[in-house]
Design a protein around this motif. Structure first.
Motif, PDB file in Angstrom:
ATOM      1  N   GLY A 139       0.799  -1.219   0.000  1.00 48.14           N
ATOM      2  CA  GLY A 139       0.000   0.000   0.000  1.00 48.14           C
ATOM      3  C   GLY A 139       0.827   1.261   0.000  1.00 48.14           C
ATOM      4  N   LEU A 140       2.146   1.129  -0.140  1.00 51.52           N
ATOM      5  CA  LEU A 140       3.004   2.314  -0.207  1.00 51.52           C
ATOM      6  C   LEU A 140       2.790   3.060  -1.516  1.00 51.52           C
ATOM      7  N   PRO A 141       2.971   4.392  -1.503  1.00 52.16           N
ATOM      8  CA  PRO A 141       2.904   5.139  -2.761  1.00 52.16           C
ATOM      9  C   PRO A 141       3.980   4.652  -3.731  1.00 52.16           C
ATOM     10  N   LEU A 142       3.605   4.494  -4.978  1.00 54.55           N
ATOM     11  CA  LEU A 142       4.548   4.137  -6.037  1.00 54.55           C
ATOM     12  C   LEU A 142       5.022   5.432  -6.691  1.00 54.55           C
ATOM     13  N   VAL A 143       6.304   5.721  -6.548  1.00 55.34           N
ATOM     14  CA  VAL A 143       6.892   6.917  -7.159  1.00 55.34           C
ATOM     15  C   VAL A 143       8.021   6.449  -8.066  1.00 55.34           C
ATOM     16  N   HIS A 144       7.832   6.617  -9.359  1.00 53.78           N
ATOM     17  CA  HIS A 144       8.845   6.184 -10.317  1.00 53.78           C
ATOM     18  C   HIS A 144      10.054   7.103 -10.274  1.00 53.78           C
ATOM     19  N   LEU A 145      11.167   6.578 -10.741  1.00 51.71           N
ATOM     20  CA  LEU A 145      12.386   7.365 -10.846  1.00 51.71           C
ATOM     21  C   LEU A 145      12.263   8.376 -11.983  1.00 51.71           C
ATOM     22  N   PHE A 146      13.351   8.865 -12.510  1.00 53.51           N
ATOM     23  CA  PHE A 146      13.322  10.009 -13.426  1.00 53.51           C
ATOM     24  C   PHE A 146      14.560   9.992 -14.299  1.00 53.51           C
ATOM     25  N   SER A 147      14.608  10.911 -15.238  1.00 52.61           N
ATOM     26  CA  SER A 147      15.798  11.125 -16.058  1.00 52.61           C
ATOM     27  C   SER A 147      16.381  12.493 -15.750  1.00 52.61           C
ATOM     28  N   ALA A 148      17.700  12.541 -15.635  1.00 51.86           N
ATOM     29  CA  ALA A 148      18.387  13.816 -15.412  1.00 51.86           C
ATOM     30  C   ALA A 148      18.882  14.428 -16.717  1.00 51.86           C
ATOM     31  N   VAL A 149      18.549  13.809 -17.849  1.00 48.99           N
ATOM     32  CA  VAL A 149      18.962  14.360 -19.148  1.00 48.99           C
ATOM     33  C   VAL A 149      18.200  15.652 -19.386  1.00 48.99           C
ATOM     34  N   SER A 150      18.930  16.735 -19.636  1.00 48.60           N
ATOM     35  CA  SER A 150      18.285  18.047 -19.768  1.00 48.60           C
ATOM     36  C   SER A 150      17.859  18.361 -21.194  1.00 48.60           C
ATOM     37  N   ALA A 151      18.481  17.727 -22.183  1.00 47.64           N
ATOM     38  CA  ALA A 151      18.139  18.027 -23.582  1.00 47.64           C
ATOM     39  C   ALA A 151      18.404  16.795 -24.433  1.00 47.64           C
ATOM     40  N   VAL A 152      17.653  16.672 -25.516  1.00 43.89           N
ATOM     41  CA  VAL A 152      17.847  15.570 -26.450  1.00 43.89           C
ATOM     42  C   VAL A 152      19.005  15.926 -27.366  1.00 43.89           C
ATOM     43  N   PRO A 153      20.100  15.133 -27.368  1.00 43.82           N
ATOM     44  CA  PRO A 153      21.225  15.468 -28.229  1.00 43.82           C
ATOM     45  C   PRO A 153      20.854  15.355 -29.703  1.00 43.82           C
ATOM     46  N   SER A 155      22.059  14.221 -32.553  1.00 49.62           N
ATOM     47  CA  SER A 155      23.123  13.387 -33.105  1.00 49.62           C
ATOM     48  C   SER A 155      22.516  12.263 -33.922  1.00 49.62           C
ATOM     49  N   PRO A 156      23.239  11.795 -34.939  1.00 51.89           N
ATOM     50  CA  PRO A 156      22.724  10.673 -35.726  1.00 51.89           C
ATOM     51  C   PRO A 156      22.713   9.397 -34.906  1.00 51.89           C
ATOM     52  N   ARG A 157      21.890   8.459 -35.316  1.00 48.59           N
ATOM     53  CA  ARG A 157      21.817   7.175 -34.618  1.00 48.59           C
ATOM     54  C   ARG A 157      22.960   6.294 -35.118  1.00 48.59           C
ATOM     55  N   ALA A 158      24.121   6.482 -34.510  1.00 47.55           N
ATOM     56  CA  ALA A 158      25.313   5.770 -34.954  1.00 47.55           C
ATOM     57  C   ALA A 158      25.319   4.319 -34.516  1.00 47.55           C
ATOM     58  N   TYR A 159      24.545   3.993 -33.480  1.00 44.63           N
ATOM     59  CA  TYR A 159      24.546   2.635 -32.929  1.00 44.63           C
ATOM     60  C   TYR A 159      23.160   2.020 -33.055  1.00 44.63           C
ATOM     61  N   ASN A 160      23.121   0.782 -33.476  1.00 38.68           N
ATOM     62  CA  ASN A 160      21.837   0.085 -33.519  1.00 38.68           C
ATOM     63  C   ASN A 160      21.363  -0.282 -32.122  1.00 38.68           C
ATOM     64  N   VAL A 161      22.314  -0.624 -31.243  1.00 43.17           N
ATOM     65  CA  VAL A 161      21.967  -0.996 -29.879  1.00 43.17           C
ATOM     66  C   VAL A 161      23.091  -0.564 -28.938  1.00 43.17           C
ATOM     67  N   SER A 162      22.719  -0.174 -27.728  1.00 39.73           N
ATOM     68  CA  SER A 162      23.710   0.168 -26.705  1.00 39.73           C
ATOM     69  C   SER A 162      23.468  -0.671 -25.462  1.00 39.73           C
ATOM     70  N   GLY A 233      21.864   8.352 -26.545  1.00 40.38           N
ATOM     71  CA  GLY A 233      21.066   9.124 -27.490  1.00 40.38           C
ATOM     72  C   GLY A 233      21.387   8.826 -28.944  1.00 40.38           C
ATOM     73  N   ALA A 234      22.561   8.240 -29.191  1.00 40.94           N
ATOM     74  CA  ALA A 234      22.942   7.872 -30.554  1.00 40.94           C
ATOM     75  C   ALA A 234      22.543   6.440 -30.888  1.00 40.94           C
ATOM     76  N   SER A 235      21.735   5.819 -30.023  1.00 41.27           N
ATOM     77  CA  SER A 235      21.307   4.428 -30.212  1.00 41.27           C
ATOM     78  C   SER A 235      19.859   4.368 -30.681  1.00 41.27           C
ATOM     79  N   ARG A 236      19.541   3.336 -31.422  1.00 42.44           N
ATOM     80  CA  ARG A 236      18.136   3.072 -31.769  1.00 42.44           C
ATOM     81  C   ARG A 236      17.454   2.270 -30.659  1.00 42.44           C
ATOM     82  N   VAL A 237      18.205   1.353 -30.075  1.00 37.25           N
ATOM     83  CA  VAL A 237      17.680   0.488 -29.016  1.00 37.25           C
ATOM     84  C   VAL A 237      18.723   0.452 -27.904  1.00 37.25           C
ATOM     85  N   THR A 238      18.272   0.377 -26.659  1.00 41.62           N
ATOM     86  CA  THR A 238      19.188   0.136 -25.557  1.00 41.62           C
ATOM     87  C   THR A 238      18.692  -1.038 -24.745  1.00 41.62           C
TER      88      THR A 238
END
Length: 338
Positions: A139-153, A155-162, A233-238
């Motif tokens: 019954g505890l409140p569910l509070v999800h974590l977050f992202s600290a990324v401030s901006a979307v880079p 950049s091209p998607r140089a990697y298919n997966v990271s 950010g340069a990945s298509r999938v992680t």
């Protein structure tokens, strides 16, 4: 007319967990708090970590002794925020209630993985968890974590997966499975951080061939956050690996969501959570064949999720909401104020 004194906050958190505590402290300062930092356990060194892992009762006594040494004589706090708090106990909570107007706790592990708060979490004024199954069970409140990324880079998607991860549990095995299942022509980015040479040696003794196969991807120096986010950010999938004893959504998932990167994860609860857009996340089961894994990667790579950010401010809006936790109200605990 004099300016009102800033509100005072004591942030008790694991201070060796990357830059997590600095992100929280900066966000609290933006909210008007003057923030003091204390580690979650003392001694704040490898010995303290070992005592915490082994759940030795001595850790609670040494942590309480340090709390009193650090806080006696200081002005009281408007807020004490406890993140994990592995070295704390009932005596520490009683002492903190004498030093603070409000105590809020948060567990970014599950109780199965980090059971240290089981006997004191109801003694906070508000306590929340990131773990989906724990929230449903307690019954505890569910509070999800977050992202600290401030901006979307931009950049091209140089990697298919990271694969950008700290080594623990089965992460190396999953990384090897992914690399062996990559579709032809795929370019991966792989960074596997070993936080301790001792843990590396223990792991190497258990699985020498696995470590030798992935040796070129293993580093004893953490990847700077900006570089990690640039690679993500340069990945298509992680690939996201959640500890098998936890169901909470990791920070890495929210970072990927904020950067518009599709997610392959071993955490079925994250896929079922409804947090992520359809097609932006998929579950990799422990028994998936190489062909099934390759099909999952190809399907995810065809999606280009729109970036959607869950910020640290969103996190604090939920975590610091007024009112007690439903579980605390159910048990009738009203705190111990001096």
């Amino acid at each position: 007319m004099t300016e009102p004194a800033p509100r005072r906050c004591l942030l008790i958190a694991p201070l060796t967990f990357y830059s997590f505590h600095r992100t929280l402290a900066a966000a609290l300062e933006k909210r008007g708090y003057q923030v003091d930092l204390l580690n979650e356990e003392f001694p704040a060194n490898p010995l303290g970590k070992l005592m915490g892992k082994l759940a030795l009762p001595l850790l609670r006594r040494t942590t309480l002794r340090r709390l009193k040494a650090q806080l006696d004589g200081r002005p009281s706090y408007d807020l004490v925020l406890i993140i994990k708090g592995r070295g704390l106990g009932n005596a520490a909570l009683s002492y903190l209630h004498s030093r603070a107007q409000r105590i809020v706790g948060y567990n970014f592990d599950s109780f199965a993985f980090n059971p240290s708060a089981r006997d004191w979490y109801l003694r906070t004024d508000r306590y929340a968890t990131f773990d989906i199954e724990d929230a449903a069970a307690t019954g505890l409140p569910l509070v999800h974590l977050f992202s600290a990324v401030s901006a979307v880079p931009d950049s091209p998607r140089a990697y298919n997966v990271s694969i950008i991860q700290r080594v623990h549990s089965d992460r190396l095995s999953y990384a090897k499975r992914l690399l062996e299942a990559l579709p032809p022509g795929w370019t991966p980015f792989v960074f596997l951080y070993e936080s301790s040479r001792l843990l590396f040696l223990l792991g190497f003794v258990r699985q020498p061939m696995l470590y030798l196969q992935l040796w070129r991807h293993i580093s004893f120096t953490p990847l700077p956050y900006a570089k990690a986010m640039a690679a993500l950010g340069a990945s298509r999938v992680t690939f996201d690996y959640a500890h098998p004893r936890q169901s909470g959504i990791t920070v890495r998932c929210f970072e990927a969501q904020g950067l518009g990167v599709a997610i392959l994860t071993n955490n079925s609860a994250a896929v079922a959570s409804g947090i992520f857009a359809p097609g932006a996340i998929a579950h990799l089961g422990a028994d998936a064949t190489q062909g099934q894994l390759r099909a999952l990667l190809l399907d995810l790579a065809r999606h280009c999720p729109a970036p959607q950010t869950r910020s640290v401010d969103d996190f604090f809006d939920e975590l610091l909401a007024e009112g007690k936790s439903p579980a605390a109200l159910k048990h009738g605990f009203e705190g111990e104020k001096a």
